[in-house]
Design a protein around this motif. Sequence first.
Motif, PDB file in Angstrom:
ATOM      1  N   MET A   1       0.846  -1.190   0.000  1.00 51.25           N
ATOM      2  CA  MET A   1       0.000   0.000   0.000  1.00 51.25           C
ATOM      3  C   MET A   1       0.880   1.238   0.000  1.00 51.25           C
ATOM      4  O   MET A   1       2.114   1.152   0.155  1.00 51.25           O
ATOM      5  CB  MET A   1      -0.911  -0.006   1.238  1.00 51.25           C
ATOM      6  N   GLY A   2       0.257   2.392  -0.154  1.00 54.37           N
ATOM      7  CA  GLY A   2       1.009   3.637  -0.111  1.00 54.37           C
ATOM      8  C   GLY A   2       1.415   4.011   1.299  1.00 54.37           C
ATOM      9  O   GLY A   2       0.867   3.508   2.289  1.00 54.37           O
ATOM     10  N   ALA A   3       2.367   4.933   1.402  1.00 47.62           N
ATOM     11  CA  ALA A   3       2.907   5.317   2.699  1.00 47.62           C
ATOM     12  C   ALA A   3       1.847   5.954   3.593  1.00 47.62           C
ATOM     13  O   ALA A   3       1.832   5.732   4.808  1.00 47.62           O
ATOM     14  CB  ALA A   3       4.082   6.269   2.501  1.00 47.62           C
ATOM     15  N   ALA A   4       0.947   6.756   3.018  1.00 49.07           N
ATOM     16  CA  ALA A   4      -0.079   7.410   3.829  1.00 49.07           C
ATOM     17  C   ALA A   4      -1.022   6.393   4.456  1.00 49.07           C
ATOM     18  O   ALA A   4      -1.414   6.516   5.623  1.00 49.07           O
ATOM     19  CB  ALA A   4      -0.864   8.407   2.976  1.00 49.07           C
ATOM     20  N   ASP A   5      -1.399   5.360   3.674  1.00 48.68           N
ATOM     21  CA  ASP A   5      -2.265   4.323   4.224  1.00 48.68           C
ATOM     22  C   ASP A   5      -1.553   3.547   5.321  1.00 48.68           C
ATOM     23  O   ASP A   5      -2.161   3.177   6.328  1.00 48.68           O
ATOM     24  CB  ASP A   5      -2.713   3.372   3.114  1.00 48.68           C
ATOM     25  N   ALA A   6      -0.247   3.302   5.128  1.00 47.22           N
ATOM     26  CA  ALA A   6       0.513   2.588   6.149  1.00 47.22           C
ATOM     27  C   ALA A   6       0.630   3.418   7.422  1.00 47.22           C
ATOM     28  O   ALA A   6       0.490   2.900   8.541  1.00 47.22           O
ATOM     29  CB  ALA A   6       1.897   2.238   5.615  1.00 47.22           C
ATOM     30  N   ALA A   7       0.878   4.728   7.261  1.00 47.31           N
ATOM     31  CA  ALA A   7       1.026   5.610   8.429  1.00 47.31           C
ATOM     32  C   ALA A   7      -0.261   5.694   9.241  1.00 47.31           C
ATOM     33  O   ALA A   7      -0.225   5.996  10.442  1.00 47.31           O
ATOM     34  CB  ALA A   7       1.458   7.001   7.987  1.00 47.31           C
ATOM     35  N   ALA A   8      -1.400   5.402   8.607  1.00 43.18           N
ATOM     36  CA  ALA A   8      -2.678   5.461   9.312  1.00 43.18           C
ATOM     37  C   ALA A   8      -2.790   4.398  10.406  1.00 43.18           C
ATOM     38  O   ALA A   8      -3.643   4.496  11.289  1.00 43.18           O
ATOM     39  CB  ALA A   8      -3.830   5.305   8.316  1.00 43.18           C
ATOM     40  N   PHE A   9      -1.929   3.376  10.367  1.00 42.45           N
ATOM     41  CA  PHE A   9      -1.927   2.348  11.411  1.00 42.45           C
ATOM     42  C   PHE A   9      -1.290   2.845  12.709  1.00 42.45           C
ATOM     43  O   PHE A   9      -1.379   2.165  13.729  1.00 42.45           O
ATOM     44  CB  PHE A   9      -1.190   1.104  10.930  1.00 42.45           C
ATOM     45  N   ILE A  10      -0.600   4.000  12.663  1.00 42.89           N
ATOM     46  CA  ILE A  10       0.110   4.512  13.839  1.00 42.89           C
ATOM     47  C   ILE A  10      -0.800   5.485  14.575  1.00 42.89           C
ATOM     48  O   ILE A  10      -1.212   6.514  14.028  1.00 42.89           O
ATOM     49  CB  ILE A  10       1.424   5.191  13.425  1.00 42.89           C
ATOM     50  N   ALA A  11      -1.113   5.173  15.826  1.00 43.60           N
ATOM     51  CA  ALA A  11      -2.075   5.959  16.589  1.00 43.60           C
ATOM     52  C   ALA A  11      -1.389   7.043  17.399  1.00 43.60           C
ATOM     53  O   ALA A  11      -0.217   6.907  17.779  1.00 43.60           O
ATOM     54  CB  ALA A  11      -2.864   5.043  17.531  1.00 43.60           C
ATOM     55  N   PRO A  12      -2.077   8.140  17.682  1.00 45.43           N
ATOM     56  CA  PRO A  12      -1.526   9.167  18.571  1.00 45.43           C
ATOM     57  C   PRO A  12      -1.158   8.561  19.926  1.00 45.43           C
ATOM     58  O   PRO A  12      -1.871   7.706  20.454  1.00 45.43           O
ATOM     59  CB  PRO A  12      -2.669  10.175  18.709  1.00 45.43           C
ATOM     60  N   GLY A  13      -0.037   9.002  20.472  1.00 50.64           N
ATOM     61  CA  GLY A  13       0.402   8.539  21.773  1.00 50.64           C
ATOM     62  C   GLY A  13       1.091   7.189  21.773  1.00 50.64           C
ATOM     63  O   GLY A  13       1.505   6.709  22.835  1.00 50.64           O
ATOM     64  N   SER A  14       1.219   6.557  20.609  1.00 50.61           N
ATOM     65  CA  SER A  14       1.815   5.224  20.561  1.00 50.61           C
ATOM     66  C   SER A  14       3.333   5.313  20.511  1.00 50.61           C
ATOM     67  O   SER A  14       3.923   6.365  20.274  1.00 50.61           O
ATOM     68  CB  SER A  14       1.285   4.438  19.357  1.00 50.61           C
ATOM     69  N   THR A  15       3.976   4.177  20.734  1.00 49.06           N
ATOM     70  CA  THR A  15       5.424   4.064  20.673  1.00 49.06           C
ATOM     71  C   THR A  15       5.804   3.333  19.397  1.00 49.06           C
ATOM     72  O   THR A  15       5.269   2.255  19.112  1.00 49.06           O
ATOM     73  CB  THR A  15       5.971   3.310  21.891  1.00 49.06           C
ATOM     74  N   VAL A  16       6.724   3.943  18.639  1.00 55.34           N
ATOM     75  CA  VAL A  16       7.109   3.417  17.330  1.00 55.34           C
ATOM     76  C   VAL A  16       8.600   3.133  17.338  1.00 55.34           C
ATOM     77  O   VAL A  16       9.415   4.012  17.626  1.00 55.34           O
ATOM     78  CB  VAL A  16       6.766   4.415  16.205  1.00 55.34           C
ATOM     79  N   GLY A  17       8.982   1.898  17.001  1.00 56.02           N
ATOM     80  CA  GLY A  17      10.381   1.537  16.839  1.00 56.02           C
ATOM     81  C   GLY A  17      10.760   1.632  15.377  1.00 56.02           C
ATOM     82  O   GLY A  17      10.224   0.904  14.538  1.00 56.02           O
ATOM     83  N   MET A  18      11.641   2.557  15.058  1.00 54.75           N
ATOM     84  CA  MET A  18      12.061   2.789  13.681  1.00 54.75           C
ATOM     85  C   MET A  18      13.440   2.172  13.444  1.00 54.75           C
ATOM     86  O   MET A  18      14.314   2.202  14.312  1.00 54.75           O
ATOM     87  CB  MET A  18      12.152   4.294  13.393  1.00 54.75           C
ATOM     88  N   SER A  19      13.649   1.641  12.259  1.00 51.07           N
ATOM     89  CA  SER A  19      14.986   1.179  11.891  1.00 51.07           C
ATOM     90  C   SER A  19      15.880   2.385  11.627  1.00 51.07           C
ATOM     91  O   SER A  19      15.430   3.527  11.563  1.00 51.07           O
ATOM     92  CB  SER A  19      14.920   0.280  10.654  1.00 51.07           C
ATOM     93  N   GLY A  20      17.167   2.131  11.499  1.00 51.47           N
ATOM     94  CA  GLY A  20      18.104   3.197  11.173  1.00 51.47           C
ATOM     95  C   GLY A  20      19.246   3.300  12.149  1.00 51.47           C
ATOM     96  O   GLY A  20      19.080   3.134  13.359  1.00 51.47           O
ATOM     97  N   PHE A  21      20.420   3.578  11.587  1.00 53.76           N
ATOM     98  CA  PHE A  21      21.625   3.751  12.394  1.00 53.76           C
ATOM     99  C   PHE A  21      22.584   4.646  11.610  1.00 53.76           C
ATOM    100  O   PHE A  21      23.031   4.289  10.534  1.00 53.76           O
ATOM    101  CB  PHE A  21      22.277   2.393  12.694  1.00 53.76           C
ATOM    102  N   THR A  22      22.866   5.833  12.159  1.00 55.68           N
ATOM    103  CA  THR A  22      23.738   6.835  11.528  1.00 55.68           C
ATOM    104  C   THR A  22      23.381   7.080  10.069  1.00 55.68           C
ATOM    105  O   THR A  22      24.219   7.006   9.191  1.00 55.68           O
ATOM    106  CB  THR A  22      25.233   6.461  11.647  1.00 55.68           C
ATOM    107  N   GLY A  23      22.159   7.391   9.814  1.00 49.13           N
ATOM    108  CA  GLY A  23      21.756   7.792   8.469  1.00 49.13           C
ATOM    109  C   GLY A  23      21.749   6.668   7.462  1.00 49.13           C
ATOM    110  O   GLY A  23      21.794   6.923   6.254  1.00 49.13           O
ATOM    111  N   SER A  24      21.674   5.417   7.907  1.00 47.68           N
ATOM    112  CA  SER A  24      21.591   4.300   6.969  1.00 47.68           C
ATOM    113  C   SER A  24      20.481   3.355   7.408  1.00 47.68           C
ATOM    114  O   SER A  24      20.259   3.142   8.597  1.00 47.68           O
ATOM    115  CB  SER A  24      22.925   3.538   6.893  1.00 47.68           C
ATOM    116  N   GLY A  25      19.758   2.834   6.425  1.00 46.68           N
ATOM    117  CA  GLY A  25      18.763   1.815   6.699  1.00 46.68           C
ATOM    118  C   GLY A  25      17.532   2.287   7.438  1.00 46.68           C
ATOM    119  O   GLY A  25      16.819   1.470   8.025  1.00 46.68           O
ATOM    120  N   TYR A  26      17.241   3.586   7.418  1.00 47.88           N
ATOM    121  CA  TYR A  26      16.056   4.085   8.113  1.00 47.88           C
ATOM    122  C   TYR A  26      14.886   4.190   7.135  1.00 47.88           C
ATOM    123  O   TYR A  26      15.084   4.409   5.935  1.00 47.88           O
ATOM    124  CB  TYR A  26      16.345   5.452   8.746  1.00 47.88           C
TER     125      TYR A  26
END
Length: 489
Positions: free
Chosen positions: A1-26
């Motif tokens: 799906m598109g990024a906007a539809d995917a972002a809709a799964f993230i609720a206000p106040g929730s905790t999100v674990g994002m990938s990424g380390f020093t500007g790579s793989g995020y």
Amino acid sequence: MGAADAAAFIAPGSTVGMSGFTGSGYPKAVPMALAARIEAEHAAGRPFQVRVWTGASTGPELDGALARAHGIEFRLPYNSDPLVREQINTGQMEYFDLHLSQVAPMAAQGFLGPLDTAVIEVSAIASDGSLVPSSSVGNNKTWIDQARQVIVEVNRWQSAALEGMHDIYYGTALPPHRVPIPILKPGDRVGEPRFRCDPDKVVAVVETESPDRNLPFRAPDAAARAIAGHLLEFLCHEVKMGRLPASLLPIQSGVGNIPNAVLGSLLDGPFERMTAYTEVIQDGMLDLLIAGRLQVASATGFSLSPGAAHRFNAEAAQFRDRVILRPQEISNHPEVIRRLGCLAMNGMIEADIYGCVNSTHVMGSRIQNGIGGSGDFARNAYISIFMTPSTAKDGHISTLVPQASHVDHIPQDVQVLVTEQGLADLRGLSPKQRARLIIARCVHPDYRPALSDYFERACAHAYGQQSPSLLTEALSWHQRFIETGSMRS
């Protein structure tokens, strides 16, 4: 799906674990879509912020975009984005800085609270549903394991030749069930090439084609070349004295222009068949691999300038047997660092005359960045080295001061200090012996008389003589800078 539809799964106040380390793989697309959604909610008068966990620093499409939207309530464990830094320092964002090796265990132990969503960039999804990591591993294994739901970004920009470089270790356990990590050499592979992921947890897959973003490294200036020269001379001396093998011990290098210049100097050094067990592979380490001086490099991610990243992507296949990317709880694990005997080389903001090092704060209270992995490596290294030019802000700041305004590394974890003025080997010295050596070898001539005067008066009038300090003057250099813009008296 598109990024906007995917972002809709993230609720206000929730905790999100994002990938990424020093500007790579995020992840690039979903965070930007989430930022747009947050801005729209704010414009409608509705509050919307999230708690963000990562591996370390990320890029402008993640930290920068969410900070511009005022969408981050809480951030851990490391940051280098200037807008996030501003919001932390003005009290708009809460920030938890901790050793990078400790993040995954603390999350698994439940100390950080529940993780609602993991947003992970990968380079491919295999037919069995396993995930091929991209240019960093970081805390991704833990985020996937701990999160209630997973959003996957598949980035076609990442080289397909990355597959096979990763070593995802699934042997960690919480006390009392921990067992030794079976890494005996930097090149040992003890895990799997892909992430395991329960398909039922995946709520969205988003396809992207976006480059990692790291700033280019500056060409080494005179100070960087001098620091590299002093350090190269020291390493040669340690080999001559029989304290290091001719190939050195596994190298760890922090990120930045000075550490990158030091790595570059090893190209011209006498050391062959070197290895690296570190956090990140940056330009200087890539050059050592290409030149054949470095046999193998183990890390958790890349931190490559745009030109070096393009070159790596074009030639990634040649590095598959010589580059290993691991979870950061393994790349930074104290047990493994101590066993391998790493040579830890990290930058700093300031040090005091007794060898206390400040890696994170400017003038005591303004965060510049997190401690990163410097503590993981410094305390457990075979030799712990910290480097910086002797002055900053066009000479208005001395990086060697009577007392550090913030302490990340205590004197017991600091063995060698290096500036362009010289190198101080502090091993086995008492505090007063350390002070005299640091003042003589590392301090800029403009500040040496004042620092010598302070130390001699402290020896004469301090409350005690183990680490003499004049409490009413110890931080006066920092206060003078805050009031006048210069530490000069």
